[in-house]
Design a protein around this motif. Structure first.
Motif, PDB file in Angstrom:
ATOM      1  N   ILE A  56       0.788  -1.355   0.346  1.00 52.80           N
ATOM      2  CA  ILE A  56       0.379  -0.162  -0.427  1.00 52.80           C
ATOM      3  C   ILE A  56       0.655   1.609  -0.229  1.00 52.80           C
ATOM      4  O   ILE A  56       2.125   1.468   1.132  1.00 52.80           O
ATOM      5  CB  ILE A  56      -0.978   0.155   1.803  1.00 52.80           C
ATOM      6  CG1 ILE A  56      -1.880  -1.157   1.092  1.00 52.80           C
ATOM      7  CG2 ILE A  56      -1.713   1.244   1.273  1.00 52.80           C
ATOM      8  CD1 ILE A  56      -2.615  -1.500   2.598  1.00 52.80           C
ATOM      9  N   SER A  57       0.578   2.199  -0.598  1.00 51.66           N
ATOM     10  CA  SER A  57       1.660   3.752  -1.096  1.00 51.66           C
ATOM     11  C   SER A  57       0.588   4.648  -0.973  1.00 51.66           C
ATOM     12  O   SER A  57      -0.823   4.256  -1.931  1.00 51.66           O
ATOM     13  CB  SER A  57       2.329   3.128  -2.311  1.00 51.66           C
ATOM     14  OG  SER A  57       1.880   3.179  -3.033  1.00 51.66           O
ATOM     15  N   TYR A  58       0.927   5.808  -0.433  1.00 53.94           N
ATOM     16  CA  TYR A  58       0.518   7.113  -0.237  1.00 53.94           C
ATOM     17  C   TYR A  58       1.558   7.786  -0.672  1.00 53.94           C
ATOM     18  O   TYR A  58       1.758   7.830   0.153  1.00 53.94           O
ATOM     19  CB  TYR A  58      -0.562   6.971   0.824  1.00 53.94           C
ATOM     20  CG  TYR A  58      -0.039   7.146   1.772  1.00 53.94           C
ATOM     21  CD1 TYR A  58      -0.160   8.454   2.296  1.00 53.94           C
ATOM     22  CD2 TYR A  58       0.701   6.664   2.524  1.00 53.94           C
ATOM     23  CE1 TYR A  58       0.635   8.520   3.951  1.00 53.94           C
ATOM     24  CE2 TYR A  58       1.040   6.424   4.121  1.00 53.94           C
ATOM     25  CZ  TYR A  58       1.412   7.552   4.494  1.00 53.94           C
ATOM     26  OH  TYR A  58       1.777   7.751   5.862  1.00 53.94           O
ATOM     27  N   SER A 108       6.500   0.432   6.231  1.00 57.17           N
ATOM     28  CA  SER A 108       6.354   0.491   7.700  1.00 57.17           C
ATOM     29  C   SER A 108       6.542  -1.316   7.453  1.00 57.17           C
ATOM     30  O   SER A 108       5.835  -2.459   6.593  1.00 57.17           O
ATOM     31  CB  SER A 108       5.554   0.490   8.234  1.00 57.17           C
ATOM     32  OG  SER A 108       3.916   0.715   7.221  1.00 57.17           O
ATOM     33  N   PRO A 109       6.595  -2.233   8.044  1.00 60.23           N
ATOM     34  CA  PRO A 109       6.447  -3.898   8.587  1.00 60.23           C
ATOM     35  C   PRO A 109       5.196  -4.488   7.907  1.00 60.23           C
ATOM     36  O   PRO A 109       5.541  -5.908   7.423  1.00 60.23           O
ATOM     37  CB  PRO A 109       6.706  -4.252   9.531  1.00 60.23           C
ATOM     38  CG  PRO A 109       7.308  -3.401  10.631  1.00 60.23           C
ATOM     39  CD  PRO A 109       7.512  -2.234   9.320  1.00 60.23           C
ATOM     40  N   ASN A 110       4.425  -3.686   7.755  1.00 59.34           N
ATOM     41  CA  ASN A 110       2.945  -4.368   7.541  1.00 59.34           C
ATOM     42  C   ASN A 110       2.516  -3.471   6.156  1.00 59.34           C
ATOM     43  O   ASN A 110       1.486  -4.238   5.401  1.00 59.34           O
ATOM     44  CB  ASN A 110       1.394  -3.411   8.665  1.00 59.34           C
ATOM     45  CG  ASN A 110       1.462  -2.143   7.705  1.00 59.34           C
ATOM     46  OD1 ASN A 110       2.762  -0.845   7.456  1.00 59.34           O
ATOM     47  ND2 ASN A 110       0.590  -1.954   8.082  1.00 59.34           N
ATOM     48  N   GLY A 111       3.681  -2.920   5.604  1.00 61.73           N
ATOM     49  CA  GLY A 111       3.746  -2.832   3.617  1.00 61.73           C
ATOM     50  C   GLY A 111       3.314  -1.681   3.285  1.00 61.73           C
ATOM     51  O   GLY A 111       2.625  -1.639   2.466  1.00 61.73           O
ATOM     52  N   VAL A 112       3.310  -0.509   4.233  1.00 60.06           N
ATOM     53  CA  VAL A 112       2.794  -0.250   4.176  1.00 60.06           C
ATOM     54  C   VAL A 112       4.088   1.500   3.259  1.00 60.06           C
ATOM     55  O   VAL A 112       4.796   1.865   3.966  1.00 60.06           O
ATOM     56  CB  VAL A 112       2.132   0.965   4.859  1.00 60.06           C
ATOM     57  CG1 VAL A 112       1.568   2.625   5.176  1.00 60.06           C
ATOM     58  CG2 VAL A 112       0.419   0.054   5.056  1.00 60.06           C
ATOM     59  N   PHE A 113       3.428   2.298   2.553  1.00 61.25           N
ATOM     60  CA  PHE A 113       5.119   3.173   2.237  1.00 61.25           C
ATOM     61  C   PHE A 113       4.077   4.880   1.890  1.00 61.25           C
ATOM     62  O   PHE A 113       3.527   5.048   1.263  1.00 61.25           O
ATOM     63  CB  PHE A 113       5.016   3.154   1.278  1.00 61.25           C
ATOM     64  CG  PHE A 113       6.349   4.042  -0.043  1.00 61.25           C
ATOM     65  CD1 PHE A 113       7.419   3.880   0.691  1.00 61.25           C
ATOM     66  CD2 PHE A 113       6.426   5.025  -0.524  1.00 61.25           C
ATOM     67  CE1 PHE A 113       8.634   5.035   0.463  1.00 61.25           C
ATOM     68  CE2 PHE A 113       7.103   5.757  -0.644  1.00 61.25           C
ATOM     69  CZ  PHE A 113       8.441   5.956  -0.950  1.00 61.25           C
ATOM     70  N   SER A 151      -2.278   1.311  -9.688  1.00 67.57           N
ATOM     71  CA  SER A 151      -2.583   2.038  -7.956  1.00 67.57           C
ATOM     72  C   SER A 151      -3.636   1.797  -7.530  1.00 67.57           C
ATOM     73  O   SER A 151      -4.285   2.252  -8.512  1.00 67.57           O
ATOM     74  CB  SER A 151      -1.574   2.453  -8.113  1.00 67.57           C
ATOM     75  OG  SER A 151      -2.174   4.086  -8.380  1.00 67.57           O
ATOM     76  N   ALA A 152      -3.863   1.809  -6.284  1.00 65.32           N
ATOM     77  CA  ALA A 152      -4.892   2.175  -5.442  1.00 65.32           C
ATOM     78  C   ALA A 152      -4.654   3.943  -5.401  1.00 65.32           C
ATOM     79  O   ALA A 152      -6.364   4.449  -5.067  1.00 65.32           O
ATOM     80  CB  ALA A 152      -4.904   1.824  -3.942  1.00 65.32           C
TER      81      ALA A 152
END
Length: 264
Positions: free
Chosen positions: A36-38, A99-104, A136-137
């Motif tokens: 997930i990226s934002y 972060s470890p949960n895959g969020v950038f 992408s989202a």
């Protein structure tokens, strides 16, 4: 002044100041792309550094800093004009600042992206495709500031003084004299950059999460929860990270400028 000289001056100004870009604040290195990226889309002096650290501290929302700021006076000024180094720093951020949960998260300003587009268009295209491409989202957290005059005054004072962080105030540099012209230039720049974000969001048909700096100051936890809900993730209070604290700058000079601005 040459770009290396500006970069050297900036480094001297930040000597002894912890910025958050240091390696010791990296997350564990990843072997794959973020899930997930934002984009944290803002403009200078809208409180984006405060918000970015607020989100980063959760341990679940990446570390949304200015990983594309290669301006001579920026955090990666040593890579100014070096396309290969810029690509390397971007790729490093993806594997070390997720972060470890895959969020950038990436924090950016339109003016910086415009300048980078002139010097390294291939990198900008790569970043835009990664964050906002059709596959992408397309998640954008938009941070704005309601108090227009206060925003322009803050931007003008920082531009004239070179003081962008509370830690820099400890050097005892004099307060710049009020300048109506500087405030007007700052207001125009803010308006143009906000318009650039408006155009991008409209053209890409993005539904952003809009946060207001004044609300973030009042309820930081609530702001972080809004971002968590917007990204569709869960947050675990047990994995908060210890990162540099963003301290509010002195308001004395800003109040003096506000009084002068009201009397102009």
């Amino acid at each position: 002044m040459t770009a290396p000289a500006v970069a050297e001056m900036f480094a001297a100004m930040l000597e002894g100041i912890t910025t958050g870009y240091e390696e010791r604040f990296d997350f564990p290195e990843r072997a794959w792309q973020p899930q997930i990226s934002y984009l944290l889309a803002s403009v200078p002096r809208a409180g984006s550094t405060y918000l970015s650290h607020l989100l980063w501290r959760t341990g679940c929302l990446g570390a949304p800093l200015e990983y594309l700021n290669f301006e001579p006076a920026g955090p990666y000024g040593f890579a100014h004009g070096d396309r290969a180094k810029q690509v390397q720093l971007w790729q490093r951020a993806l594997v070390r600042r997720t972060s470890p949960n895959g969020v950038f998260g990436l924090k950016a300003f339109p003016a910086l992206l415009h300048d980078l587009q002139l010097g390294n268009p291939a990198l900008v295209d790569e970043v835009i495709r990664f964050l906002l491409g059709s596959g992408s989202a397309r998640k954008v957290v938009r941070l704005r500031r309601r108090e227009g005059d206060a925003h322009a005054i803050s931007y003008a004072r920082a531009t004239l003084s070179g003081i962008w962080r509370q830690e820099q105030e400890e050097g005892g540099r004099p307060e710049p004299a009020y300048s109506a012209e500087a405030v007007e230039r700052a207001a125009i720049s803010i308006e143009q950059q906000e318009a650039a974000w408006d155009a991008m969001i409209r053209d890409l048909q993005i539904t952003p999460l809009v946060l207001w700096f004044e609300d973030v100051l009042e309820d930081g936890k609530g702001a972080a929860e809004q971002v968590v809900d917007y990204l569709g993730i869960t947050i675990d209070p047990k994995i908060e990270v210890d990162i540099p604290e963003i301290r509010q700058q002195s308001r004395e000079g800003a109040h003096a400028w506000a009084e002068a601005h009201a009397q102009r």
